[in-house]
Design an enzyme around this catalytic site. Structure first.
Site, PDB file in Angstrom:
ATOM      1  N   ASP A   1       0.688  -1.349  -0.205  1.00 60.03           N
ATOM      2  CA  ASP A   1       0.046  -0.094   0.168  1.00 60.03           C
ATOM      3  C   ASP A   1       0.719   1.360   0.004  1.00 60.03           C
ATOM      4  O   ASP A   1       0.547   2.265   0.831  1.00 60.03           O
ATOM      5  CB  ASP A   1      -0.918  -0.050   1.382  1.00 60.03           C
ATOM      6  CG  ASP A   1      -1.843  -1.058   1.194  1.00 60.03           C
ATOM      7  OD1 ASP A   1      -2.026  -1.905   0.294  1.00 60.03           O
ATOM      8  OD2 ASP A   1      -3.024  -1.220   2.057  1.00 60.03           O
TER       9      ASP A   1
ATOM     10  N   LYS B   1      -6.615  -4.796  -3.168  1.00 61.90           N
ATOM     11  CA  LYS B   1      -7.214  -5.389  -1.951  1.00 61.90           C
ATOM     12  C   LYS B   1      -8.189  -4.687  -1.430  1.00 61.90           C
ATOM     13  O   LYS B   1      -7.874  -3.457  -0.955  1.00 61.90           O
ATOM     14  CB  LYS B   1      -6.232  -5.886  -0.988  1.00 61.90           C
ATOM     15  CG  LYS B   1      -5.522  -4.723  -0.347  1.00 61.90           C
ATOM     16  CD  LYS B   1      -4.478  -5.369   0.431  1.00 61.90           C
ATOM     17  CE  LYS B   1      -3.603  -4.440   1.227  1.00 61.90           C
ATOM     18  NZ  LYS B   1      -4.403  -3.539   2.042  1.00 61.90           N
TER      19      LYS B   1
ATOM     20  N   THR C   1       0.383   0.599   6.641  1.00 61.95           N
ATOM     21  CA  THR C   1       1.109   1.069   7.825  1.00 61.95           C
ATOM     22  C   THR C   1       1.265  -0.236   8.489  1.00 61.95           C
ATOM     23  O   THR C   1       0.633  -1.300   8.411  1.00 61.95           O
ATOM     24  CB  THR C   1       0.165   1.962   8.629  1.00 61.95           C
ATOM     25  OG1 THR C   1      -1.213   1.255   9.115  1.00 61.95           O
ATOM     26  CG2 THR C   1      -0.404   3.011   7.928  1.00 61.95           C
TER      27      THR C   1
ATOM     28  N   CYS D   1      -2.210  -2.828   7.651  1.00 66.12           N
ATOM     29  CA  CYS D   1      -2.366  -3.505   6.503  1.00 66.12           C
ATOM     30  C   CYS D   1      -0.837  -4.381   6.305  1.00 66.12           C
ATOM     31  O   CYS D   1      -1.006  -5.561   6.066  1.00 66.12           O
ATOM     32  CB  CYS D   1      -2.462  -2.822   5.269  1.00 66.12           C
ATOM     33  SG  CYS D   1      -4.103  -1.966   5.099  1.00 66.12           S
TER      34      CYS D   1
ATOM     35  N   GLN E   1       8.069 -14.108  21.314  1.00 67.49           N
ATOM     36  CA  GLN E   1       7.795 -15.573  21.377  1.00 67.49           C
ATOM     37  C   GLN E   1       8.212 -16.532  20.388  1.00 67.49           C
ATOM     38  O   GLN E   1       7.592 -17.241  19.715  1.00 67.49           O
ATOM     39  CB  GLN E   1       6.177 -15.776  21.367  1.00 67.49           C
ATOM     40  CG  GLN E   1       5.656 -14.687  22.656  1.00 67.49           C
ATOM     41  CD  GLN E   1       3.922 -15.090  22.512  1.00 67.49           C
ATOM     42  OE1 GLN E   1       3.415 -15.980  22.938  1.00 67.49           O
ATOM     43  NE2 GLN E   1       3.309 -13.981  22.000  1.00 67.49           N
TER      44      GLN E   1
HETATM   45  C1  C5J Z   1      -3.172   0.482   5.441  1.00 67.02           C
HETATM   46  C2  C5J Z   1      -4.928   1.716   6.739  1.00 67.02           C
HETATM   47  N1  C5J Z   1      -2.483   0.390   4.431  1.00 67.02           N
HETATM   48  N2  C5J Z   1      -4.079   1.910   7.702  1.00 67.02           N
HETATM   49  N3  C5J Z   1      -4.376   1.021   5.677  1.00 67.02           N
HETATM   50  O1  C5J Z   1      -2.417   0.386   6.505  1.00 67.02           O
HETATM   51  O2  C5J Z   1      -6.069   2.016   6.619  1.00 67.02           O
END
Ligand code: C5J
Length: 222
Positions: free
Chosen positions: A24, A129, A158, A162, A202
């Site tokens: 993304d 997606k 992020t 995602c 872990q």
């Molecule tokens: C992603 C979001 N790509 N934070 N999307 O993490 O909404």
């Protein structure tokens, strides 16, 4: 084969079955006027990692290894956008609304595009997606099987949304996952740090983490 000096322990890197997945890196998450900014986030945190993500992509390309890109986006008729996602929170503009870079997070709009500096090249797989995870409602699972991939190196944004969701999906499907720590970012420094620690805790319960330099060194020695 090469050992990457990862955490919490070495990651055995097998180039013949490894792909990079860049999550993304879209204008909507990195530029003013996009979805990320509409939620009140400081998008400059995302633009800062672009040179590092680019270095990682170029390292994979130079070694002839697959690079896969994902884009969070929806169909223009919003048929793949659950109302619960569209209506969540209090953004200044919602997914599907017209914004300064076109309709927010809609396939084909200019704001939805991957940043120019990181744009896919011919032959690279691009997964559109509708969810946070890249396996949900996409062909990614079948694509990876067809490509014979067993290990995934992760970059993108992020970290705790995602990227982590997709890593967890991949880990449950049997992939060995490594996150390039400096090629991922969150709008919240503490969330990035927490996600990295959760992933490798872990005994690498979700996966490994390493720096981009360590990954590129692994590629050079494989
Ligand atoms: C992603 C979001 N790509 N934070 N999307 O993490 O909404």
């Amino acid at each position: 084969m090469a050992e990457i000096a990862a955490q919490p322990f070495n990651f055995t890197f097998r180039p013949e079955t490894t792909a990079l997945i860049v999550i993304d890196m879209q204008r909507d998450f990195a530029e003013q006027g996009g979805f990320g900014a509409s939620l009140g986030n400081d998008v400059s945190r995302v633009t800062k990692i672009v040179p590092t993500v680019k270095r990682l992509i170029e390292g994979f390309r130079a070694a002839g290894l697959p690079v896969i890109h994902t884009m969070e986006c929806h169909r223009p008729d919003l048929s793949d956008l659950p109302p619960a996602k569209r209506n969540r929170g209090n953004p200044t503009i919602r997914i599907g609304d017209a914004g300064p870079m076109g309709r927010v997070l809609i396939a084909g709009e200019s704001g939805t595009a991957i940043l120019d500096a990181l744009a896919p090249v011919d032959g690279e797989l691009v997964i559109e997606k509708p969810g946070k995870g890249a396996f949900y409602a996409t062909s990614l699972g079948e694509d990876l099987k067809r490509m014979g991939i067993a290990q995934l190196v992760f970059a993108g944004v992020t970290t705790e949304v995602c990227v982590q969701t997709t890593m967890r999906e991949a880990n449950d499907r049997g992939y060995e996952c490594l996150l390039a720590e400096d090629a991922t970012e969150s709008y919240f420094a503490a969330f990035k740090q927490a996600a990295i620690e959760m992933i490798r805790a872990q005994g690498a319960i979700v996966g490994w983490t390493a720096t981009t330099d360590q990954v590129l060194e692994g590629i050079a020695h494989a």
